[in-house]
Every structure is written in C-alpha cells, then in structure tokens.
Design a protein around this motif. Structure first.
Motif, short mmCIF file in Angstrom:
data_model
loop_
_atom_site.label_atom_id
_atom_site.label_comp_id
_atom_site.label_asym_id
_atom_site.label_seq_id
_atom_site.Cartn_x
_atom_site.Cartn_y
_atom_site.Cartn_z
N THR A 112 46.68 29.66 21.83
CA THR A 112 45.59 28.87 22.41
C THR A 112 44.59 29.74 23.15
OG1 THR A 112 46.94 28.45 24.37
CG2 THR A 112 47.04 26.82 22.59
N ALA A 113 44.98 30.94 23.56
CA ALA A 113 44.09 31.82 24.33
C ALA A 113 43.76 33.06 23.51
CB ALA A 113 44.73 32.22 25.65
N ASP A 114 42.54 33.62 23.73
CA ASP A 114 42.15 34.84 23.03
C ASP A 114 41.98 35.96 24.03
OD1 ASP A 114 39.80 34.30 24.34
OD2 ASP A 114 38.65 33.79 22.55
N GLU A 135 39.55 35.35 27.04
CA GLU A 135 40.16 34.54 28.11
C GLU A 135 41.14 35.36 28.93
OE1 GLU A 135 42.73 30.40 28.65
OE2 GLU A 135 41.73 30.84 26.73
N ARG A 190 40.82 36.13 32.97
CA ARG A 190 41.93 35.82 33.90
C ARG A 190 42.35 37.07 34.67
NH1 ARG A 190 46.34 32.73 30.31
NH2 ARG A 190 47.50 32.84 32.30
#
Length: 641
Positions: free
Chosen positions: A576-578, A581, A585
């Motif tokens: 869900t995250a690349d 992202e 973070r």
C-alpha cells in the motif's frame, strides 16, 4: 376610349406592318414561353400559361404567313385573306382560354393541388395546328366568311374578336375572384389581358384594316407583350441574383460545415488516438519499469564482474554496458511516444556534452564513417535533460549512418545563434549527412511515431518522434532540410540559459569514485535480484548494507532501532505504500536521516524531486550511484559490518 371617336380614320395601306407585327409578336411570345418554362420546378398553372405564349407565338407566325402582302408583294405564302380572319379569331380567343385553363388549375385554399393532366405544351401545339388546318381549309368558303372583302371586317370576324374579349373578361374575373392579382405573374397577366381586350375591341370597332385603331391595336399589343417580357426578365434577373447570393451563402456555409466536420473528425481521431496512447502509455510504463529493473541487475552485475575479474573481462563488460544503454534508450523512446517521458533538466554545456557522446558513439557508427566535430568552445549554457539529449543524438546519428549506407563524412556542429531584432539567443546543434536525402512528401511525416521508410526490422519509427518530442519539451526549435541526392541537415536550436546555476559537467570515464567506505546504507526494494546486485556493488565499495524487502520491512527495521547514514529506496514497490511515502515518513520521524530514491519508471518521481529528494533513474551505473550517496552522506564514524 380616347381613340374611339377616330378609330375608323383610314390610313395608308401598309400590309408589311402585319409581317413586322407578327414576327415581333412571335419572338416576344416565344421568349416569354421559354422564360416561364425555365422556372425551377414550374407548377402546372405556370406550364399552362407558358403554353399560352407558345400558342400565341405560333399563331403570330401563321398570321405573317397568311396575311396578304406581309411577305410577298401580291398574296400570301399560305391560304387566302379569309384564312387570316379564322386565325385571328383562334388567336384572340385561344390565348385567354389558356389563361382560364391555368386559373382553373390553381389550387383553391385548403384544397390540394389538382392531379396532373394532359401536357399543356401538347395542347398548345395541337390547337395551333388545328387552327391552321381549319383556316386553310375554310379560307375560300365565302359563305362562311364573306369578308374581309377589301378592308372591311366580316360579321364573323367581329363576332370572333368579341368572343376573345369575352374570354379575356372571364379570365380577369377569375383572377379577381380567386384573389390572385397580388401575385406578380397574374398581375402582369391582368395588364396583358386588358391591353388585349382593348386592342381587339378598338380594332373591330374601326370596321376594317388599315385604320388608326387597326394600327394602334398592333402597337398596343406589342407594347403590352414587350412589357410583360421585360417585367418577366427583370423578375428572373432578380431571382437569379438572389439565387447567386444564396449559392454564395450556401457555398460559404458548406465550406464552414465541411471545416466543422473535418474539425470534429480530427477531434474524434485525436480522441481515439489519445485513448490508444493512454493504453499504450500504461503498457509502456509497466514495461519500462520491469525492463529497467532487469537492466539495473545486468548493469550492476556487469560492474561487479569487471571489479572481480579485472582486465580480461573489460571488453565483454563494455559490450554488455553498451547494450544496456541501447536498451535503456529504447525504453525512453517508447515512453516518449506514449507521453510518459520523465525529463530531468539540468544546465549543461553542449561544448562538453556533445563531443563526449559522439566519441563514445563512434564505434556504433562504424569504421566507414568519419565524424567531423565542429563544436564552439564558448557555447552558452542550455537547460535540458542530458540523457534525453544523448538519446536524441543517438537517433540522429543512427539515421545519418543509415542514410549514408555506412560510408562518408558526417558533420556534427554546435554553435551560438545570437538573437536578432529582439529574438532570444539560442544554441544550435546541427547534424549534417551527405546521404540519399528525403523526398518532400516523406519530409512531412518523418516526425510521426512509427513512420519509417526503413525495411522491416531495421527501424521502429520512434527515433525522430523522440527527437521531436525532446525538442518541444526542451523549448527548442527543430528544422529539417533535405534534398534528394544531396543529403539531410537537422538543426536543434535550444534557448540560451541565463541563470547563474553552474552547468553540469559530463561524467568522465575512469574518474575516481567518491570515498563512501564505512557508511551504513539501508537498501529497500521488492525485487530480490536488485537487492542482491546493488548490495554486492555497495559492499565492493566498502559500504555496510542492510536490505529490506518493501516499505513495511524497512519501517520495521527503523522502528527496531536501525539508524543508517542513508536510505536508498525504490519508489514503486508492492504494497500500500511506496518509496516516496517512506521517504516522507522518515523525514518527519527522523529529520537527520538522509534518503535517496531510485525509479525504473514512476510518475511519482517528479513529485519526489519536487519534495527535495535525490532520484536516481534506473538503470544507473556505479559512478552515478556512489556520487548520489556521497552527496547525501555526511562524514560519520565508520560502522563495521
């Protein structure tokens, strides 16, 4: 009425006046018949009225042929003097009868048009033939027509003439009764019928030929018929003028409609093409991502083999690296065609960039081609994507080689183009070959994607389309001039870059790699081959590498206490995250932790660059990788493995 008291005044006998009168009346009536019948889609009443003028014209001709002295000094061509009286009765009674017939065929209000009947023209011809036959047959029957004996009219002649007047009155009454006088045609007929009835009445009231009324009736008849013809001609001229105006307007509207149709067809084709390009673009993006990942593994493994095997493997590794570069150019062409090109413009000097690439590319051109470099050392800086410039140069040089059949002198020039008259300064890059040249019809299509004149398997048709797309994306002007048998010249003129940013220098082969030994790198990717090969390359250069398969694994290591000097992460990964992202973070949770991103292909790469992250484009070589890491890693304590 004013002429009535002197109607019977005798004038000199001039029988030739009847010939002139009949000939003039025939021409006027025939002309009127032709004009009326020439109306577009004439109605039945209009055809009947036209036939009335045809009948009158034929009777006028017969009048000339039968009137004594009209054509011959003595006697007539046909019949006798009595034949004239019969024809006169048929003429004067027949014309208004045709008008009555036309009026009876006019549709009444709220009543549909009458059904077509017998042809009016056939009726006119038959009536004229029958009248002539009767007049010739009865011309010598003195009992039926006792006159005109001498100049006096007979009682039957007077009766026939008066009968014509009655028919004229009936026709006038029908026109008024049906309220048709407001229509131009019937208004003109009212005038003609009044003149006809008045002339006949005056002529018969005079009692014989060659009287003042007799001559006046003929003059009046000619004037009335000529006025009718003139009014009809003026009407048709006005109609023709309106028709011409309508034709011009229709032509204008037709041209506008055709232009609109072509515009819509072009818009529809563009929409279909756009949909196709979108589908191809999605496919190209996926292919580019996977192919560049494979190329990344091959490029890094080739570098590792070169490091491990040394001199014996250098030539083989060079071949591998050259083909990796070619394949990378091909994926860029595919992305450029699909509209998914990702430019990374930098300030460069063509005086440094062009010679380096041309020297590298000489082996591809072949031994038969001599390259003459004419690059000004003081070229102004320009802002463009160096990789796209190299791809464009490769395409132009390859096309030149093919046009030259692998033999000849190829000119490559770079020079300044100072602006004139307010035009901006530009820097020109020109490739000129003495090849076969391009025909004018082909020149119009050379920049179209997939258009190629090369044999199957010899060209994809994407080369010049990439050059065109690169030029437009870089703000450059592109000019292709060619003459069959004399060669081709392609000039790219880039706008001069006036900012103070230092131009990027072309990488030099064999330059020392930066000192990054001992730095701790967290390598994040979901491709195991990329992880292993990149990890091996970094390890060979003395760096300490920890790998994580995907964003979730990397974040778990960070939360577990790992504090690398730099995080090297792919952008596109499963989950869900690349990588973007993850970088955001890390920036928020650990501001001092440095991040470098890599992308085989991703639309998020531009976003990452805008966020201030360094983005490496796969496939990258060892120098590009270590330079990026060295720029992002601050000096730190060496961490042992």
């Amino acid at each position: 009425m004013a002429a009535l008291p002197v109607a019977s005044v005798k004038l000199p006998a001039m029988p030739h006046v009847s010939g002139i009168y009949g000939a003039a009346a025939a021409m006027i009536n025939f002309a009127t018949f032709w004009l009326l019948l020439s109306a577009p889609r004439p109605s039945r009443p209009l055809r009947i009225i036209a036939s009335a003028y045809l009948f009158a014209g034929l009777m006028a001709v017969l009048h000339v042929l039968t009137f004594p002295g009209a054509l011959l000094p003595e006697g007539s061509v046909l019949g006798t003097g009595n034949s004239v009286s019969w024809l006169f009765i048929a003429w004067r009674a027949g014309f208004p009868l045709f008008v009555v017939w036309a009026l009876l065929n006019e549709p009444a209000p709220r009543i549909s048009s009458p059904k077509p009947g017998i042809s009016p023209i056939l009726v006119a011809l038959s009536a004229a033939f029958l009248s002539a036959a009767v007049a010739l047959a009865a011309g010598d029957v003195q009992a039926l027509v006792p006159g005109p004996a001498g100049p006096q009219f007979s009682s039957i002649s007077n009766l026939g003439a008066n009968l014509g007047g009655v028919f004229c009155a009936v026709a006038l009454g029908l026109i008024l009764h049906r309220r048709l006088a407001g229509r131009s045609l019937y208004l003109w007929l009212v005038l003609v019928l009044l003149a006809e009835a008045t002339g006949v009445w005056l002529s018969t009231r005079s009692g014989g030929r060659y009287t003042l009324a007799w001559y006046g009736a003929r003059a009046e008849g000619l004037m009335a018929s000529a006025a009718m013809l003139a009014l009809l001609a003026a009407h048709y001229r006005e109609v023709q003028a309106r028709l011409d105006s309508l034709v011009v307007e229709l032509s204008r509207r037709t041209d506008a409609l055709q232009a609109e149709m072509q515009h819509r067809e072009r818009a529809e084709r563009m929409m279909v093409q756009s949909q196709k390009l979108e589908a191809v673009g999605q496919l190209a993006a996926g292919l580019a991502h996977d192919i560049n990942n494979y190329l990344q593994v091959i490029a890094v493994r080739a570098e590792i083999l070169k490091r491990r095997l040394g001199q014996p493997a250098e030539s083989d590794v060079e071949v591998v690296q050259r083909n990796v570069r070619k394949t990378e150019h091909l994926t860029r062409q595919l992305l450029a065609f699909a509209g998914r090109r990702q430019l990374q413009p930098q300030v460069v000097l063509l005086s440094a960039q062009v010679p380096e690439f041309v020297n590298f590319f000489r082996s591809v051109l072949g031994a038969g081609i001599t390259v003459q470099l004419e690059v000004a050392h003081d070229t102004w800086p320009v802002k463009l994507d160096p990789s796209e410039l190299e791809t464009a140069l490769a395409n132009l040089l390859t096309n030149a080689r093919d046009a030259m059949s692998g033999d000849g002198l190829l000119h490559v020039r770079a020079f300044n183009l100072p602006g004139v008259g307010g035009t901006p300064d530009r820097v020109a890059l020109e490739i000129q070959d003495p090849g076969a040249g391009i025909p004018p019809a082909v020149q119009e299509r050379v920049f179209e994607p997939f258009f190629t004149t090369k044999p199957p398997g010899k060209g994809s048709g994407l080369g010049l389309s990439q050059v065109y797309a690169f030029a437009k994306a870089s703000g450059a002007e592109i000019l292709l001039t060619s003459e069959v048998g004399a060669g081709t010249t392609v000039r790219l003129s880039f706008p001069r870059h006036v900012e103070t940013t230092a131009p990027a220098k072309a990488s030099q082969e064999g330059s020392p790699l930066p000192a990054v030994a001992g730095r701790l790198v967290l390598l994040v990717d979901d491709n195991q081959d990329v992880l292993e090969s990149t990890s091996g390359l970094l390890t060979l250069n003395g760096m300490v590498v920890t790998t994580a398969n995907g964003v979730a694994g990397a974040w778990a290591l960070i939360e577990g206490g790992l504090r690398p000097d730099v995080v090297l992460s792919d952008i596109v990964m499963a989950g869900t995250a690349d990588g973007v992202e993850l970088a955001l973070r890390l920036r928020k949770a650990h501001p001092d932790m440095l991040v470098v991103l890599a992308s085989a292909y991703s639309t998020a790469a531009a976003e990452a660059t805008a966020q201030g992250f360094t983005v490496l484009r796969k496939p990258y070589d060892a120098a590009q990788l270590l330079n990026a890491l060295a720029a992002r890693v601050a000096p730190a304590n060496v961490v042992s493995a």
